[in-house]
Design a protein around this motif. Structure first.
Motif, PDB file in Angstrom:
ATOM      1  N   ASP A 184       0.861  -1.183   0.000  1.00  0.00           N
ATOM      2  CA  ASP A 184       0.000   0.000   0.000  1.00  0.00           C
ATOM      3  C   ASP A 184       0.895   1.230   0.000  1.00  0.00           C
ATOM      4  OD1 ASP A 184      -1.745   2.086   0.407  1.00  0.00           O
ATOM      5  OD2 ASP A 184      -2.431   1.428   2.389  1.00  0.00           O
ATOM      6  N   VAL A 185       1.102   1.812  -1.178  1.00  0.00           N
ATOM      7  CA  VAL A 185       2.074   2.907  -1.297  1.00  0.00           C
ATOM      8  C   VAL A 185       1.630   4.166  -0.567  1.00  0.00           C
ATOM      9  CG1 VAL A 185       3.045   2.055  -3.457  1.00  0.00           C
ATOM     10  CG2 VAL A 185       1.126   3.674  -3.519  1.00  0.00           C
ATOM     11  N   THR A 186       0.357   4.247  -0.169  1.00  0.00           N
ATOM     12  CA  THR A 186      -0.107   5.419   0.579  1.00  0.00           C
ATOM     13  C   THR A 186       0.191   5.300   2.073  1.00  0.00           C
ATOM     14  OG1 THR A 186      -2.337   4.546   0.995  1.00  0.00           O
ATOM     15  CG2 THR A 186      -1.972   5.701  -1.096  1.00  0.00           C
ATOM     16  N   TRP A 191      16.439   2.555  -2.309  1.00  0.00           N
ATOM     17  CA  TRP A 191      15.501   3.089  -3.300  1.00  0.00           C
ATOM     18  C   TRP A 191      14.296   3.668  -2.570  1.00  0.00           C
ATOM     19  CZ3 TRP A 191      10.768   0.278  -4.922  1.00  0.00           C
ATOM     20  CH2 TRP A 191      10.098   0.924  -5.958  1.00  0.00           C
ATOM     21  N   PRO A 192      13.920   4.913  -2.846  1.00  0.00           N
ATOM     22  CA  PRO A 192      12.841   5.525  -2.062  1.00  0.00           C
ATOM     23  C   PRO A 192      11.449   5.050  -2.416  1.00  0.00           C
ATOM     24  CG  PRO A 192      13.658   7.078  -3.693  1.00  0.00           C
ATOM     25  CD  PRO A 192      14.573   5.890  -3.738  1.00  0.00           C
ATOM     26  N   GLY A 193      11.310   4.312  -3.509  1.00  0.00           N
ATOM     27  CA  GLY A 193       9.996   3.845  -3.918  1.00  0.00           C
ATOM     28  C   GLY A 193       9.370   4.762  -4.954  1.00  0.00           C
ATOM     29  N   PRO A 194       8.178   4.391  -5.410  1.00  0.00           N
ATOM     30  CA  PRO A 194       7.558   5.136  -6.510  1.00  0.00           C
ATOM     31  C   PRO A 194       6.977   6.477  -6.081  1.00  0.00           C
ATOM     32  CG  PRO A 194       6.104   3.373  -5.776  1.00  0.00           C
ATOM     33  CD  PRO A 194       7.390   3.206  -5.017  1.00  0.00           C
ATOM     34  N   ALA A 195       7.026   7.439  -7.000  1.00  0.00           N
ATOM     35  CA  ALA A 195       6.356   8.718  -6.794  1.00  0.00           C
ATOM     36  C   ALA A 195       4.837   8.482  -6.825  1.00  0.00           C
ATOM     37  CB  ALA A 195       6.769   9.695  -7.894  1.00  0.00           C
ATOM     38  N   PRO A 196       4.032   9.323  -6.186  1.00  0.00           N
ATOM     39  CA  PRO A 196       4.438  10.524  -5.452  1.00  0.00           C
ATOM     40  C   PRO A 196       4.631  10.297  -3.956  1.00  0.00           C
ATOM     41  CG  PRO A 196       2.071  10.527  -5.691  1.00  0.00           C
ATOM     42  CD  PRO A 196       2.558   9.259  -6.352  1.00  0.00           C
ATOM     43  N   LEU A 210      10.683  18.082  -7.943  1.00  0.00           N
ATOM     44  CA  LEU A 210       9.434  17.339  -8.126  1.00  0.00           C
ATOM     45  C   LEU A 210       9.500  16.471  -9.378  1.00  0.00           C
ATOM     46  CD1 LEU A 210       6.861  20.186  -7.380  1.00  0.00           C
ATOM     47  CD2 LEU A 210       7.704  18.445  -5.803  1.00  0.00           C
ATOM     48  N   PRO A 211       8.755  15.374  -9.417  1.00  0.00           N
ATOM     49  CA  PRO A 211       8.646  14.617 -10.668  1.00  0.00           C
ATOM     50  C   PRO A 211       8.055  15.494 -11.767  1.00  0.00           C
ATOM     51  CG  PRO A 211       7.820  13.333  -8.820  1.00  0.00           C
ATOM     52  CD  PRO A 211       8.045  14.711  -8.309  1.00  0.00           C
ATOM     53  N   ALA A 212       8.522  15.308 -12.990  1.00  0.00           N
ATOM     54  CA  ALA A 212       8.036  16.101 -14.116  1.00  0.00           C
ATOM     55  C   ALA A 212       6.538  15.863 -14.326  1.00  0.00           C
ATOM     56  CB  ALA A 212       8.808  15.747 -15.376  1.00  0.00           C
ATOM     57  N   THR A 213       5.787  16.940 -14.465  1.00  0.00           N
ATOM     58  CA  THR A 213       4.328  16.849 -14.606  1.00  0.00           C
ATOM     59  C   THR A 213       3.921  16.098 -15.864  1.00  0.00           C
ATOM     60  OG1 THR A 213       4.125  18.961 -13.456  1.00  0.00           O
ATOM     61  CG2 THR A 213       2.189  18.194 -14.677  1.00  0.00           C
ATOM     62  N   GLU A 266      12.931  10.752 -13.173  1.00  0.00           N
ATOM     63  CA  GLU A 266      11.649  11.359 -12.837  1.00  0.00           C
ATOM     64  C   GLU A 266      11.576  12.815 -13.292  1.00  0.00           C
ATOM     65  OE1 GLU A 266      10.986  10.887  -8.658  1.00  0.00           O
ATOM     66  OE2 GLU A 266      10.418   8.776  -8.844  1.00  0.00           O
ATOM     67  N   GLY A 267      12.681  13.324 -13.840  1.00  0.00           N
ATOM     68  CA  GLY A 267      12.678  14.714 -14.292  1.00  0.00           C
ATOM     69  C   GLY A 267      14.047  15.353 -14.196  1.00  0.00           C
ATOM     70  N   SER A 268      14.483  15.703 -12.994  1.00  0.00           N
ATOM     71  CA  SER A 268      15.713  16.475 -12.828  1.00  0.00           C
ATOM     72  C   SER A 268      16.957  15.615 -12.636  1.00  0.00           C
ATOM     73  CB  SER A 268      15.577  17.433 -11.644  1.00  0.00           C
ATOM     74  OG  SER A 268      15.352  16.719 -10.445  1.00  0.00           O
ATOM     75  N   TRP A 269      16.821  14.324 -12.737  1.00  0.00           N
ATOM     76  CA  TRP A 269      17.956  13.397 -12.601  1.00  0.00           C
ATOM     77  C   TRP A 269      17.675  12.178 -13.454  1.00  0.00           C
ATOM     78  CZ3 TRP A 269      16.325   8.665 -11.106  1.00  0.00           C
ATOM     79  CH2 TRP A 269      15.098   8.591 -10.454  1.00  0.00           C
ATOM     80  N   ARG A 270      18.732  11.426 -13.733  1.00  0.00           N
ATOM     81  CA  ARG A 270      18.548  10.139 -14.394  1.00  0.00           C
ATOM     82  C   ARG A 270      19.634   9.192 -13.903  1.00  0.00           C
ATOM     83  NH1 ARG A 270      21.622   8.340 -18.651  1.00  0.00           N
ATOM     84  NH2 ARG A 270      23.354   9.689 -19.229  1.00  0.00           N
TER      85      ARG A 270
END
Length: 292
Positions: free
Chosen positions: A105-107, A140-145, A217-220, A229-233
């Motif tokens: 449960d990612v929430t 690994w921090p897990g999936p966004a958001p 933040l992850p790219a919209t 996710e946006g600002s890194w790879r």
């Protein structure tokens, strides 16, 4: 000190089967293979190719796991499965289990996951101690958001190691995750280096233009690159922000004697067998200049 170079198995190489994969890895100069499971058949395939086993994926404990499920019955089944795996791999000489600890449960909040982990894991680690097996916890921090994984920040790790100080519950040092999270990956070794039971060879490039566009933040509208996710790879070692020479010095000082194992997550070396082979070879060449 010279370190062995290992590799996790990317999908196209994995599709070759363990024997063909092991033969290719040996020809490419790889010393150690990380495997999704370990038994006599896998052990023989690796040994026949002149390779050693590295880390072994923990059953139900890689990615998102029922080990942190709020349902006690579901959680109990996951605990039993992992304890059984510990016993089985110990019998065939396995030593290191690779785990991520993110709830299915990612929430679910990280604080709640920590409370569940604190109740669940002492008996698992005690079983690992008796079997001579070591955990290597991945950051690994897990999936966004929600980023629900526990054990990816110094704040959480201090609490976890206070609760379970055993060296059989330790870390998989992967600086790529620390870089993307903005955590000092060298200071991390200063604080937690004695807990390192395994090490991944993976890097992260900070994409400065994208950092301007989306911040942390992850790219919209979706990341421009794979494994991003946006600002890194994520990228192969030597193509990102990690100063591997400094990592090598610190690991040597700490007395770490495991491999540096390539985790191939780089969009340039993905999608075909040939690209995966090229990525592993390039990463190996970059690492062995420093670690061999």
């Amino acid at each position: 000190m010279a370190f062995q170079i290992g590799m996790r198995i990317p999908p196209k190489l994995g599709a070759l089967g363990m024997e063909k994969l092991a033969d290719w890895a040996k020809s490419a100069g790889i010393d150690v293979i990380d495997v999704p499971y370990y038994n006599e058949e896998v052990k023989n395939a690796l040994e026949n190719a002149g390779l050693a086993v590295g880390s072994i994926d923990g059953v139900g404990a890689v990615g998102l796991t029922n080990l942190l499920n709020a349902d006690e019955a579901v959680r109990g089944e996951a605990v039993d499965a992992l304890k059984n795996q510990i016993s089985e791999i110990s019998q065939v000489g396995g030593k290191t289990i690779f785990i991520c600890l993110g709830p299915t449960d990612v929430t679910q909040s990280r604080s709640k996951s920590f409370d569940i982990w604190k109740e669940t894991f002492p008996e698992i680690v005690k079983h690992a101690e008796e079997a001579g097996v070591y955990f290597a916890l991945e950051g690994w921090p897990g999936p966004a958001p929600y980023y629900p994984t526990i054990g990816c920040t110094p704040e959480m790790l201090r609490a976890m190691f206070e609760a379970i100080p055993s060296n059989h519950f330790g870390l998989n040092y992967d600086p790529s995750h620390l870089v993307r999270l903005g955590i000092d990956y060298l200071r991390f070794l200063t604080e937690f280096g004695e807990k390192v039971n395994y090490c991944h060879g993976k890097d992260t490039e900070i994409l400065t233009d994208e950092l301007y566009n989306v911040g942390i933040l992850p790219a919209t509208f979706g990341a421009k690159y794979g494994f991003s996710e946006g600002s890194w790879r994520y990228t192969i070692p030597g193509h990102g922000a990690v100063e591997w020479e400094k990592v090598a010095v610190r690991l040597d000082k700490l007395g770490y004697n495991g491999p540096i194992s390539i985790e191939l997550e780089d969009h340039r070396y993905w999608g075909t067998l040939e690209k995966e082979q090229q990525g592993i070879i390039k990463a190996k060449e970059n690492l062995e200049r420093i670690f061999k």
